[in-house]
Design a protein around this motif. Sequence first.
Motif, PDB file in Angstrom:
ATOM      1  N   VAL A 134      43.827  42.173  44.042  1.00 33.31           N
ATOM      2  CA  VAL A 134      43.188  42.704  42.497  1.00 33.31           C
ATOM      3  C   VAL A 134      42.115  41.395  42.946  1.00 33.31           C
ATOM      4  CG1 VAL A 134      45.580  42.813  41.331  1.00 33.31           C
ATOM      5  CG2 VAL A 134      44.692  40.227  41.219  1.00 33.31           C
ATOM      6  N   GLN A 135      41.280  41.880  41.718  1.00 34.27           N
ATOM      7  CA  GLN A 135      39.689  41.560  41.231  1.00 34.27           C
ATOM      8  C   GLN A 135      40.099  40.578  40.751  1.00 34.27           C
ATOM      9  OE1 GLN A 135      36.935  43.134  42.719  1.00 34.27           O
ATOM     10  NE2 GLN A 135      38.003  44.846  43.391  1.00 34.27           N
ATOM     11  N   ILE A 136      39.430  39.661  41.123  1.00 30.98           N
ATOM     12  CA  ILE A 136      39.913  38.248  40.176  1.00 30.98           C
ATOM     13  C   ILE A 136      39.241  38.258  38.357  1.00 30.98           C
ATOM     14  CG2 ILE A 136      37.605  37.358  40.898  1.00 30.98           C
ATOM     15  CD1 ILE A 136      40.492  35.026  40.489  1.00 30.98           C
ATOM     16  N   ARG A 137      38.169  39.303  38.604  1.00 34.04           N
ATOM     17  CA  ARG A 137      37.566  39.110  37.458  1.00 34.04           C
ATOM     18  C   ARG A 137      38.260  40.011  36.117  1.00 34.04           C
ATOM     19  NH1 ARG A 137      34.436  43.604  40.256  1.00 34.04           N
ATOM     20  NH2 ARG A 137      35.308  45.709  39.848  1.00 34.04           N
ATOM     21  N   ASP A 138      39.485  40.835  36.951  1.00 35.65           N
ATOM     22  CA  ASP A 138      40.275  41.427  36.044  1.00 35.65           C
ATOM     23  C   ASP A 138      41.746  40.449  35.840  1.00 35.65           C
ATOM     24  OD1 ASP A 138      39.170  43.715  36.218  1.00 35.65           O
ATOM     25  OD2 ASP A 138      40.682  44.337  38.093  1.00 35.65           O
ATOM     26  N   VAL A 139      41.888  39.963  36.504  1.00 39.37           N
ATOM     27  CA  VAL A 139      42.749  37.711  36.529  1.00 39.37           C
ATOM     28  C   VAL A 139      42.217  36.812  35.498  1.00 39.37           C
ATOM     29  CG1 VAL A 139      43.739  35.733  37.361  1.00 39.37           C
ATOM     30  CG2 VAL A 139      43.852  38.270  38.638  1.00 39.37           C
ATOM     31  N   ALA A 140      41.034  37.136  34.916  1.00 36.97           N
ATOM     32  CA  ALA A 140      40.332  36.302  34.334  1.00 36.97           C
ATOM     33  C   ALA A 140      40.564  36.439  32.889  1.00 36.97           C
ATOM     34  CB  ALA A 140      38.672  36.034  34.572  1.00 36.97           C
ATOM     35  N   ALA A 141      39.791  38.523  32.764  1.00 37.52           N
ATOM     36  CA  ALA A 141      39.691  38.595  31.978  1.00 37.52           C
ATOM     37  C   ALA A 141      41.847  38.703  31.089  1.00 37.52           C
ATOM     38  CB  ALA A 141      39.474  40.054  31.904  1.00 37.52           C
ATOM     39  N   GLU A 142      42.336  39.098  31.986  1.00 38.73           N
ATOM     40  CA  GLU A 142      43.956  38.879  31.682  1.00 38.73           C
ATOM     41  C   GLU A 142      43.646  37.193  30.798  1.00 38.73           C
ATOM     42  OE1 GLU A 142      47.147  39.958  30.825  1.00 38.73           O
ATOM     43  OE2 GLU A 142      46.254  41.111  31.257  1.00 38.73           O
ATOM     44  N   LEU A 143      43.167  36.015  31.053  1.00 37.43           N
ATOM     45  CA  LEU A 143      43.437  34.698  31.107  1.00 37.43           C
ATOM     46  C   LEU A 143      42.717  34.482  29.374  1.00 37.43           C
ATOM     47  CD1 LEU A 143      44.005  33.009  34.144  1.00 37.43           C
ATOM     48  CD2 LEU A 143      45.293  33.391  32.437  1.00 37.43           C
ATOM     49  N   GLY A 144      41.826  35.288  29.590  1.00 42.31           N
ATOM     50  CA  GLY A 144      40.666  35.604  28.477  1.00 42.31           C
ATOM     51  C   GLY A 144      39.789  34.435  28.428  1.00 42.31           C
ATOM     52  N   ARG A 145      38.811  34.384  29.559  1.00 39.31           N
ATOM     53  CA  ARG A 145      38.557  33.150  30.370  1.00 39.31           C
ATOM     54  C   ARG A 145      37.369  33.848  31.521  1.00 39.31           C
ATOM     55  NH1 ARG A 145      42.015  28.957  33.024  1.00 39.31           N
ATOM     56  NH2 ARG A 145      39.898  27.670  33.541  1.00 39.31           N
ATOM     57  N   THR A 146      36.287  33.010  31.564  1.00 41.03           N
ATOM     58  CA  THR A 146      35.074  33.534  32.793  1.00 41.03           C
ATOM     59  C   THR A 146      35.630  33.967  34.292  1.00 41.03           C
ATOM     60  OG1 THR A 146      33.942  31.724  32.508  1.00 41.03           O
ATOM     61  CG2 THR A 146      33.365  32.827  31.085  1.00 41.03           C
ATOM     62  N   THR A 147      34.646  34.163  35.415  1.00 41.59           N
ATOM     63  CA  THR A 147      35.326  34.063  36.181  1.00 41.59           C
ATOM     64  C   THR A 147      35.022  32.786  37.048  1.00 41.59           C
ATOM     65  OG1 THR A 147      34.775  36.331  36.742  1.00 41.59           O
ATOM     66  CG2 THR A 147      35.262  35.364  38.625  1.00 41.59           C
ATOM     67  N   THR A 148      34.004  32.286  36.176  1.00 38.72           N
ATOM     68  CA  THR A 148      33.807  30.557  36.685  1.00 38.72           C
ATOM     69  C   THR A 148      34.996  29.644  36.973  1.00 38.72           C
ATOM     70  OG1 THR A 148      31.370  31.499  37.179  1.00 38.72           O
ATOM     71  CG2 THR A 148      32.055  29.095  36.936  1.00 38.72           C
ATOM     72  N   SER A 149      35.221  30.039  35.119  1.00 35.97           N
ATOM     73  CA  SER A 149      36.691  28.911  35.156  1.00 35.97           C
ATOM     74  C   SER A 149      37.569  28.974  35.272  1.00 35.97           C
ATOM     75  CB  SER A 149      36.566  29.409  33.295  1.00 35.97           C
ATOM     76  OG  SER A 149      37.238  30.475  33.450  1.00 35.97           O
ATOM     77  N   VAL A 150      38.334  29.808  36.633  1.00 32.86           N
ATOM     78  CA  VAL A 150      39.121  30.114  36.847  1.00 32.86           C
ATOM     79  C   VAL A 150      39.535  29.915  38.368  1.00 32.86           C
ATOM     80  CG1 VAL A 150      40.478  31.893  35.352  1.00 32.86           C
ATOM     81  CG2 VAL A 150      39.168  32.669  37.673  1.00 32.86           C
TER      82      VAL A 150
END
Length: 272
Positions: free
Chosen positions: A214-230
């Motif tokens: 899965v895309q890391i950006r989608d994981v960040a969106a699921e967490l409600g955070r930015t890609t950099t923050s995860v």
Amino acid sequence: MSTEQEAGEPVTPTLSSRLRALSEITTAHGSGILITVDEIQAADSADVGILATSVQDLVRDNIPVSFIGAGLTAGIHELLSSPGTTFLRRSRRFQLAPLQPRDATDLLLRTAESTGIVFDSDTTDRAMTAAFGYPYLLQLIGSLAWDSARTANSDHVADDMVEESIALAIPVLGDQVHQPELAALPHSQLNSLHAMAAVMDSTDPDGTDGAFPVQIRDVAAELGRTTTSVSTARAALINRDIIHGPAWGQVAFRLPYLRQYLDSPGGPLEVS
């Protein structure tokens, strides 16, 4: 004039002195010493330090000795950061990849061939596919299937025995591997894993192994955070060998059936 010598304190053998005594025996037979330690990440760091120092002393004196240790990636990284393990840090390290299909099939066939109970090509293929190259899971499925055949007084492992063994092995894997692994994680990393499972559930609902990237950006969106923050949690999980990055910007589970475990209530197996 007379003298009298009092008995001194007894000399306490050390690991180094014991190994040197052993080397005199092995050298006389044209051989050497091989020391192996499994699950080394669970060993006491002080004990490992003593072992490393002793092996280093023998190597320095050209005494034929070798050391092989095996363990989980994250635990070994932590162990090697401890004082006294400098010598082991200079050892050659290998990251074991998942078993290839041909090797997994060969292991099942060769392990059973001397027992009078055999796997056929269909049952080995099914067990190999279900294990996803994870050695412990392959061992567990094979052992349960072989035991079912033995209990049934059969000379071969049938398809239904493998299917039943797979169904039994997956929750055991969760109990013995997934649960201890997740229990040691901080909330930020655990939340990232749950987010990965949620994204996989929505994009690959029929998947079974969790290896779907899965895309890391989608994981960040699921967490409600930015890609950099995860990124910190992602790096830590990769270092622990729980996930991996199959391509740029992607993540996938390294441990088989971890996605299913995260989707389930989890916890120890219940018996009634």
